[in-house]
Design an enzyme around this catalytic site. Structure first.
Site, short mmCIF file in Angstrom:
data_model
loop_
_atom_site.label_atom_id
_atom_site.label_comp_id
_atom_site.label_asym_id
_atom_site.label_seq_id
_atom_site.Cartn_x
_atom_site.Cartn_y
_atom_site.Cartn_z
N THR A 215 1.26 -5.01 -2.37
CA THR A 215 -0.13 -4.19 -2.28
C THR A 215 0.21 -2.67 -1.80
O THR A 215 0.85 -2.62 -0.79
CB THR A 215 -1.18 -4.74 -1.42
OG1 THR A 215 -1.41 -6.22 -1.80
CG2 THR A 215 -2.46 -4.13 -1.22
N ARG A 243 -7.29 -16.45 -9.30
CA ARG A 243 -7.55 -15.81 -7.94
C ARG A 243 -7.33 -14.47 -7.79
O ARG A 243 -6.89 -13.64 -8.37
CB ARG A 243 -5.94 -16.44 -7.03
CG ARG A 243 -5.88 -16.13 -5.87
CD ARG A 243 -5.26 -14.81 -5.31
NE ARG A 243 -5.24 -14.52 -3.81
CZ ARG A 243 -4.74 -13.56 -3.44
NH1 ARG A 243 -4.49 -12.34 -4.12
NH2 ARG A 243 -4.60 -13.35 -1.94
N GLY A 245 -7.64 -11.56 -4.59
CA GLY A 245 -7.69 -11.15 -3.20
C GLY A 245 -8.45 -10.52 -2.64
O GLY A 245 -9.74 -10.34 -2.91
N ASP A 246 -8.05 -9.71 -1.46
CA ASP A 246 -9.13 -8.75 -0.75
C ASP A 246 -9.30 -7.46 -1.20
O ASP A 246 -10.23 -6.76 -0.93
CB ASP A 246 -8.53 -8.70 0.77
CG ASP A 246 -7.27 -8.13 0.88
OD1 ASP A 246 -6.36 -8.54 0.01
OD2 ASP A 246 -6.89 -7.29 1.88
N GLY A 267 -1.33 -7.67 2.72
CA GLY A 267 -1.01 -8.86 3.22
C GLY A 267 -1.76 -9.98 2.60
O GLY A 267 -2.40 -9.94 1.29
N GLY A 269 -4.48 -11.75 1.37
CA GLY A 269 -5.90 -11.53 1.44
C GLY A 269 -6.79 -12.42 1.76
O GLY A 269 -8.02 -12.08 2.12
N1 GLY Z 1 -3.54 -8.01 -0.22
C1 GLY Z 1 -3.52 -8.32 -1.58
C2 GLY Z 1 -3.80 -9.72 -1.95
O1 GLY Z 1 -3.89 -10.79 -1.04
O2 GLY Z 1 -4.31 -10.12 -2.89
#
Ligand code: GLY
Length: 356
Positions: A215, A243, A245-246, A267, A269
């Site tokens: 990321t 999926r 993520g954050d 990290g 997410g």
């Molecule tokens: N921080 C990126 C993810 O987990 O996708």
């Protein structure tokens, strides 16, 4: 790929090693780091590449929003970086990308589960500026991108990504690689001469071809005193298809408010989403905490849920206050960030302090 080694300093000893102490090419994060703005900060050593794209705009009194978009595009294009279409795929062998962008007045846009588009950060900006929505996902996001002139790429994996995916398929364990950002140097067949423990600065390409993070995130404060932020990612390697993520979730992977500051994360997410990570960081700054204290509080909330689990993963937060203070904090050692301003026009890399 650059390799950096950081002298290990107990947290208790940190006050003795203030801003001017330089170890090799990286400096232990000082407390607090207040800089002249305009300024741009990006996650990881490869944040230098991102900052190099943003700085010429900021230097010429450009906007923070333009600067962070330029940073995201540079990260998505950089061959040695680990986001964008060359990154590792999901377990079905498809690269799916997430990105978000935000200004300090609540303007924001994001895309998730986006395939075959080279610059998700720019699609996110289009969502922000031309639609009544915040987040477009999957096929709809791709259709929107194509309708707005973004070329549809061929969708082939890069040779490296294909090799790694095939290797992963041999075992085909459905086990998300949660520790991708904290691989231990003991796994290296040919570690850097000066490496020890896990203190190897990302991004580092391991012998098995993996990168130790996935990321890139940037925050900028422009000459008119306004903030913006962006995150772009391929997400977790070999993730379950679908999926997300954050990174594309405003308030999780990135949050900006001109009244307080900007925060970004990198990290695992899922852990960041669970605590609304970057929103937490910005709200802590609003309440008077320094950027580093604010990031530390967000990390603490992750660790307190399950310390044993947290020991096995990496999450790092990076924050920039509206006053031009910078701070970061991570679960594990090795989370670095790059700062570029008139003082450091070529960028300077700092290592964040960590919980463990
Ligand atoms: N921080 C990126 C993810 O987990 O996708």
């Amino acid at each position: 790929m650059e390799r950096r080694k950081f002298l290990q300093i107990p947290i208790a000893a940190v006050p003795a090693f203030l801003a001017s102490r330089v170890f090799g090419q990286a400096t232990l994060s000082p407390l607090p780091l207040k800089v002249k703005f305009p300024v741009v900060v990006s996650t990881w050593d490869s944040g230098i590449t991102a900052n190099n794209a943003a700085w010429p705009l900021l230097e010429k009194k450009g906007t923070a929003l333009d600067a962070v978009e330029a940073a995201g595009r540079a990260s998505e294009e950089e061959p040695s970086c680990c986001v964008g279409l060359r990154a590792w795929p999901d377990r079905d062998g498809r690269v799916t990308l997430d990105a978000s962008i935000m200004d300090g007045d609540g303007g924001c846009g994001s895309v998730s589960f986006l395939e075959r588009i080279k610059h998700p950060v720019s699609v996110a900006r289009k969502v922000m500026e031309t639609t009544p929505h915040v987040l477009l996902s999957g096929e709809g996001a791709q259709m929107f991108a194509v309708a707005n002139g973004f070329p549809l790429e061929d969708g082939k994996l890069s040779p490296d990504a294909e090799k790694e995916w095939k290797k992963w398929l041999e075992k085909s364990q459905y086990k998300p690689v949660i520790n991708i950002e904290n691989r231990n140097v003991s796994e290296l067949k040919n570690p850097p001469a000066n490496a020890g423990g896990s203190d190897i600065a990302p991004p580092y390409r391991f012998d098995d071809g993996s990168f130790n993070h996935d990321t890139m995130a940037t925050a900028a404060l422009d000459s008119s005193g306004k903030l913006a932020g962006m995150v772009t990612t391929s997400g977790m390697a070999f993730k379950m298809r679908g999926r997300v993520g954050d990174s594309p979730i405003i308030g999780a992977g990135m949050f900006v408010d001109n009244e307080a500051g900007a925060a970004v994360s990198s990290g695992v997410g899922e852990e960041v989403i669970r605590i609304c990570g970057t929103h937490t960081v910005v709200e802590q700054m609003r309440a008077g905490r320094s950027p580093e204290q604010a990031c530390r509080e967000a990390v603490r909330r992750i660790v307190k849920r399950d310390a044993a689990k947290a020991k096995q993963m990496q999450v790092g937060f990076l924050a920039l206050s509206i006053k031009g203070e910078i701070g970061a904090f991570a679960i594990q050692k090795g989370f670095t960030y790059a700062v570029t301003n008139s003082e450091w026009p070529k960028g300077k890399v700092f290592e964040a302090k960590s919980y463990f």
